[in-house]
Write an enzyme that holds these catalytic residues in place. Structure first.
Site, short mmCIF file in Angstrom:
data_model
loop_
_atom_site.label_atom_id
_atom_site.label_comp_id
_atom_site.label_asym_id
_atom_site.label_seq_id
_atom_site.Cartn_x
_atom_site.Cartn_y
_atom_site.Cartn_z
N HIS A 5 0.83 -1.21 0.00
CA HIS A 5 0.00 0.00 0.00
C HIS A 5 0.87 1.25 0.00
CE1 HIS A 5 -2.87 3.06 1.08
NE2 HIS A 5 -2.23 3.30 2.20
N ARG A 51 5.90 9.29 -7.36
CA ARG A 51 7.25 9.34 -7.94
C ARG A 51 7.32 8.77 -9.35
NH1 ARG A 51 8.72 13.36 -4.80
NH2 ARG A 51 8.48 12.82 -2.59
#
Lengths: 301, 301, 301, 301
Positions: free
Chosen positions: D214, D223
């Site tokens: 998660h 990212r």
């Protein structure tokens, strides 16, 4: 905790089919995988998965300390060094996932350990089973008269019987009513998320609980302690036995430095030094309060 | 929640004696301090302390972005920008501490939000009060037939009465037995940590709960949502009203981007683009499952 | 850390305008608010906000323990009890927010404490100032020959001068190049997110750092310790002085039980008991490794 | 990232010796174990260990939802349902541990994700290698003129050459000086914890980084996004490819609902509904700011 034949078959099947992996393997832990360790009257503890072993701790430490760590002669010495100096991150590199069946009042205490992942059985979504924790007679203790959160002598005779009767009858009645309110025969049937509010805190729930070894040690230090409530301590003790098989070196260090260790205040250090120097120190000359002194004497006489 | 005269006096006293501070002050929040907002039949929600206001969020963001942030014309625009782009750390710079009185089954759901500080009343240490949540008649809902974790129509007539009678009688009986087991008159008296197991999940507990604004928003997004269980939603809604007074700009952004916002999957984006281009899309041609399509149509028709 | 007149004016203004609040106020902490405490050659530490005081800790504990806590005679005794028994949640009810200016290599160590909220100046977004940490001559230490992560004797003479020259010249040169690469005069100018990679780890950054008192104590125990690197220890020591003014009772307990305390392993407890009984124990008969014994003797002689 | 023959031999050995386990095994992930995926000019990404697979997510969800979950036809549908409804806890039941070699300025951004376990190479304890990130020519971008934290056109000609020369020369010089200050030939040698401050942020460090699925998805959403800095994005993208092999169903759901998904504000929902109804909406009539409208049009035209 009598497993149903169905559950036992599931466990047997999972244990019957080893597979190949390139990961670190702990032989001691493989023996525990999926096996249901009974706890309390209907509870259980099962290892569902794990990551890492003693060497994973060492490996992570060597990443941190680089070539410098090569000086340490062996894994055991390094692991003891890490534990002694509170270098916790290498222990975080091991992870374990348990399946636990436990009374709700134990779960409420347990969940206060926040650094863990949890999937609990949802009584909003599904219907709980008719399983309640009823203390064994030798655990039916009176309120402690010296410790607000402790137990005194074991109840006996009529009082003990009365308590057991109450716990059993209230549990059965509340469950009957739970089922009755849920029933859709001849009525609409109350929502599960509401009906559950009638169930007492000794009903069993279950969850998957996953944490890293550092946080597990923190949990065990508090919950395997003699002052922890018996009903959570038995889970912690069962875990201790499992962890000792999983990461024997780390567990031995934990046992020495944490479980069997003692924290001294600055004042207590001074008192011990004076004693070692031959001085007789009393509470009055110790600088400690009466409570502290009582605890200090509990360890040091 | 009828406050005792004693409690009300305590609140009045705390509110009567303002002091000087150099810290950021939110006038909107000062009005809420210590005031007991009633929730459910015996619950309450009180602000005990807070740190920061809208300008604290802006100030923290300006530390991060340096001179660059001066370009943004005003605080509102910057706060909306932060919320829109999931820049959560400036919101973490505000903190709030609540005193909450709530049923145990609500507390069990609430505590799953791990990033918070909690001090709960200990039934191991002290004796709980005789206060139980009994749903108002209009909240006595049947199990939903379409949603495993939802409510359907409100119960009525005899069934409703039967449920209310059960909840009330079981609560009173279990509390009588709790007191009886604890009593030290003519018997030893069971340990508190054991006696509590007989109490049902609708008994009230209380705690201090402290969290930062980012995590509070996360809590509110899930718990003020229409799908949340009513009994926790009313606490979340009471918090929403308080937060709107505390940090009005941040709350408005939260309302627009989170509470009132919608998350679209990549597939849903494609379907909307096809619709905007004039195409008629059906579940079959959408690439979505039936469940997803039903949810999609729930928003977009 | 010479504040610019502009910065000083901002601080003066913030300190000049007290406002009324109903919250808990710590007089000791109000004196520190916004005041820039200099640390190292260009660093600083400022309290930006705080929540709670000693009585907030006591208040939270009393919620947990209910009526039972009334037995404890006073706040100091209760706070010492909580600290001694590792009851950490009441300390989590206090919160503090600092503004810190610090060298990047210190920030990298600091950020490993995960339970905190941070807003750091972004060199991706803005341009860093030309400020570098250059150690004072008395801090220019040689590598320790006994401790892989420690300092030995202070460098002197030509070697010290060479080091200082290198640090200063490399810092200035790398900053000149940083500015040169960013410049948009006669060229496009490199992206800030790339140009920053040329800056050494002694450049100063700044952040807002917010944490609760329990986690702050954990930070201080590790970073105000004699084994912590000097450059982070001076920040921890400055914090210790501030915290002593903010929550004097909690800080005194922390000082006695944590900073001045000692953790004993089970083996060490046995050795001390044998010593107290008059026995002479050597490393060989202690069951400890040489390293452990050396550390043990360091405390107990 | 040219592996030394020694490192390659270590990897080969680890991959050569499969062992038996009863745990869940992901065949897709076994293929990645220990294999060094090159990232940037000297970086790498290796899977060191993992726990769980797609079926572990399903298994955890079934614990939560009990018998109710059996209704869901298959694993894929359940996993998509969990992702769509932000039920994050089942994904937390999978864990992964990476070995990452990365430039320090990337590490500084990465570490802001707090819910992870990290063991970083300690330059306080050991000596860093002479390895620096130098951007490839096509990554040498100018500062964006529209986005304070973005890149514009690629630098070319003399300017590009100048930047590359500076980065290379400053890196080499600072490392020479680092070695020179550490050297114990003819001098004491500066402490490692001090000498490291001279090294620029493009030097490579390395760490073990462990997190649950998660939190990994949260990391990847931020990212692997097009707005993330290129130098961290390439690590995220390499991880995406690995995760797709590890938990193909979960990754596909993540890709649809998160990576490829879009968050709409309440205002944006209204605008889309008006457009679907045939209305022409402009920024002026949208209720959005210019910035929001620009971003909205970026997606919806």
């Amino acid at each position: 905790m009598p497993l149903t034949p169905e559950q036992q078959a599931e466990i047997d099947e999972a244990r019957a089919t080893p597979r190949q992996t390139l990961r670190a393997v702990s032989e001691g832990m493989e023996r525990h995988l999926y096996v249901a360790h009974p706890v309390l009257d209907h509870g259980l503890l099962r290892v569902i998965d794990y990551m890492g072993d003693d060497s994973a701790i060492v490996q992570a430490a060597r990443v941190s300390y680089g070539r410098g760590t090569k000086a340490v002669s062996n894994d055991e010495g390094l692991i003891r060094y890490l534990m002694r100096h509170w270098h916790s991150t290498p222990f975080e590199m091991c992870e374990v996932k348990f399946h636990v069946k436990l009374p709700v009042f134990v779960a409420r205490q347990w969940i206060r350990h926040r650094t863990a992942n949890v999937n609990e059985y949802s009584a909003r979504y599904s219907i709980l089973d008719r399983e309640f924790y009823i203390p064994a007679p030798e655990q039916l203790a009176a309120q402690s008269t010296v410790n607000n959160q402790g137990r005194g002598a074991v109840l006996s005779g009529e009082e003990a019987q009365r308590v057991l009767d109450i716990l059993r009858e209230d549990a059965m009645r509340s469950y009957d009513h739970y089922e009755g309110m849920l029933s859709q025969e001849g009525q609409q049937g109350l929502a599960r998320e509401l009906a559950r509010m009638n169930l007492p805190a000794n009903i069993y729930t279950q969850w998957y609980w996953k944490t890293d070894l550092h946080n597990l040690f923190h949990f065990l230090r508090l919950r395997a302690d003699a002052h922890a409530q018996y009903e959570i301590r038995v889970y912690a003790e069962a875990m201790c036995r499992i962890v000792a098989d999983w990461v024997p070196l780390a567990y031995a260090a934990f046992e020495d430095y944490r479980l069997g260790g003692v924290s001294l205040s600055g004042k207590a250090v001074e008192v011990l030094k004076r004693r070692l120097a031959g001085e007789t120190v009393t509470q009055e000359t110790s600088g400690m309060s009466k409570g502290e002194w009582r605890e200090f004497e509990g360890v040091w006489g």
